[in-house]
Design a protein around this motif. Structure first.
Motif, PDB file in Angstrom:
ATOM      1  N   LEU A   1     -11.616  -2.911 -28.907  1.00 49.73           N
ATOM      2  CA  LEU A   1     -12.037  -1.645 -28.300  1.00 49.73           C
ATOM      3  C   LEU A   1     -11.645  -0.461 -29.178  1.00 49.73           C
ATOM      4  O   LEU A   1     -12.434   0.468 -29.389  1.00 49.73           O
ATOM      5  CB  LEU A   1     -11.434  -1.498 -26.905  1.00 49.73           C
ATOM      6  CG  LEU A   1     -12.061  -2.369 -25.821  1.00 49.73           C
ATOM      7  CD1 LEU A   1     -11.172  -2.397 -24.577  1.00 49.73           C
ATOM      8  CD2 LEU A   1     -13.460  -1.863 -25.479  1.00 49.73           C
TER       9      LEU A   1
ATOM     10  N   GLU B   1     -15.128   0.365 -31.043  1.00 52.16           N
ATOM     11  CA  GLU B   1     -15.723   1.383 -30.174  1.00 52.16           C
ATOM     12  C   GLU B   1     -14.966   2.706 -30.207  1.00 52.16           C
ATOM     13  O   GLU B   1     -15.294   3.618 -29.453  1.00 52.16           O
ATOM     14  CB  GLU B   1     -15.800   0.845 -28.742  1.00 52.16           C
ATOM     15  CG  GLU B   1     -16.679  -0.391 -28.649  1.00 52.16           C
ATOM     16  CD  GLU B   1     -16.804  -0.920 -27.237  1.00 52.16           C
ATOM     17  OE1 GLU B   1     -16.609  -0.152 -26.280  1.00 52.16           O
ATOM     18  OE2 GLU B   1     -17.110  -2.115 -27.103  1.00 52.16           O
ATOM     19  N   ASP B   2     -13.938   2.799 -31.051  1.00 55.23           N
ATOM     20  CA  ASP B   2     -13.110   3.994 -31.152  1.00 55.23           C
ATOM     21  C   ASP B   2     -12.578   4.433 -29.788  1.00 55.23           C
ATOM     22  O   ASP B   2     -12.509   5.612 -29.474  1.00 55.23           O
ATOM     23  CB  ASP B   2     -13.880   5.136 -31.827  1.00 55.23           C
ATOM     24  CG  ASP B   2     -12.945   6.221 -32.344  1.00 55.23           C
ATOM     25  OD1 ASP B   2     -11.787   5.904 -32.689  1.00 55.23           O
ATOM     26  OD2 ASP B   2     -13.366   7.402 -32.378  1.00 55.23           O
ATOM     27  N   ALA B   3     -12.209   3.435 -28.966  1.00 59.56           N
ATOM     28  CA  ALA B   3     -11.711   3.706 -27.625  1.00 59.56           C
ATOM     29  C   ALA B   3     -10.355   4.399 -27.686  1.00 59.56           C
ATOM     30  O   ALA B   3      -9.549   4.150 -28.577  1.00 59.56           O
ATOM     31  CB  ALA B   3     -11.596   2.405 -26.831  1.00 59.56           C
TER      32      ALA B   3
ATOM     33  N   THR C   1      -9.894   2.270 -20.755  1.00 57.29           N
ATOM     34  CA  THR C   1      -9.784   1.337 -21.881  1.00 57.29           C
ATOM     35  C   THR C   1      -8.905   0.155 -21.496  1.00 57.29           C
ATOM     36  O   THR C   1      -9.257  -1.000 -21.761  1.00 57.29           O
ATOM     37  CB  THR C   1      -9.218   2.057 -23.123  1.00 57.29           C
ATOM     38  OG1 THR C   1     -10.083   3.145 -23.463  1.00 57.29           O
ATOM     39  CG2 THR C   1      -9.102   1.109 -24.302  1.00 57.29           C
TER      40      THR C   1
END
Length: 171
Positions: A76, A80-82, A89
């Protein structure tokens, strides 16, 4: 090939690359027996601090899902640059790992693991400890291709050779 040791990690790009390298080696048949230990650098990385505290909570409360949760949180963060400080997250990683209980971060365990790493002279991540001197590893994406098992064998050989203290190529 069997590869084992304790990996001190955070949520840095270097750890993500090393994780992907290990996944590639696993797909080629390497048997990986690694104990992932949180390590918080002094750089004040809020994302790593938050992620590590979540992973340590899962290690404590649901050890069987620890690896799946760590993998989900790493993916993540890096795919997804969470935001690891965002409860959504943590919830997404928990769902991916099959967890149903709420996760209460465990920063105390992060500090204990970091202290243990520092006592071994860990200063950055990813760093591997087996039984002798520690080994900090930084791979680039080319490591995921070609003969990954041979690369892993080289890392293993350096871990076993206490007479080698530094190998470095300019980045």
């Amino acid at each position: 090939m069997r590869f084992e040791g304790r990996v001190y990690y955070d949520f840095s790009p270097q750890v993500w690359r090393f994780y992907r390298f290990l996944a590639a080696a696993g797909k080629k048949g390497a048997v990986l027996r690694l104990d992932w230990r949180s390590f918080l650098a002094d750089d004040g990385d809020v994302q790593s601090a938050a992620g590590l505290a979540l992973v340590e909570a899962v290690r404590r409360d649901s050890p069987d899902q620890h690896g799946a949760f760590l993998q989900a949180l790493l993916a993540l963060r890096h795919l997804e640059d969470a935001d690891l400080t965002d409860p959504r997250t943590a919830a997404a990683a928990a769902e991916a790992a099959g967890l149903t209980a709420a996760i209460e971060p465990n920063p105390g365990a992060v500090m204990a693991s970091t202290g243990e790493g520092r006592s071994l002279d860990v200063t950055g991540t990813p760093t591997i400890h087996r039984h002798g001197p520690i080994l900090r590893v930084d791979v680039n994406p080319a490591a995921y291709e070609g003969d990954v098992l041979e690369r892993l064998s080289r890392i293993d050989a350096v871990l076993e050779d206490d007479g080698i203290w530094v190998l470095e190529k300019p980045g």
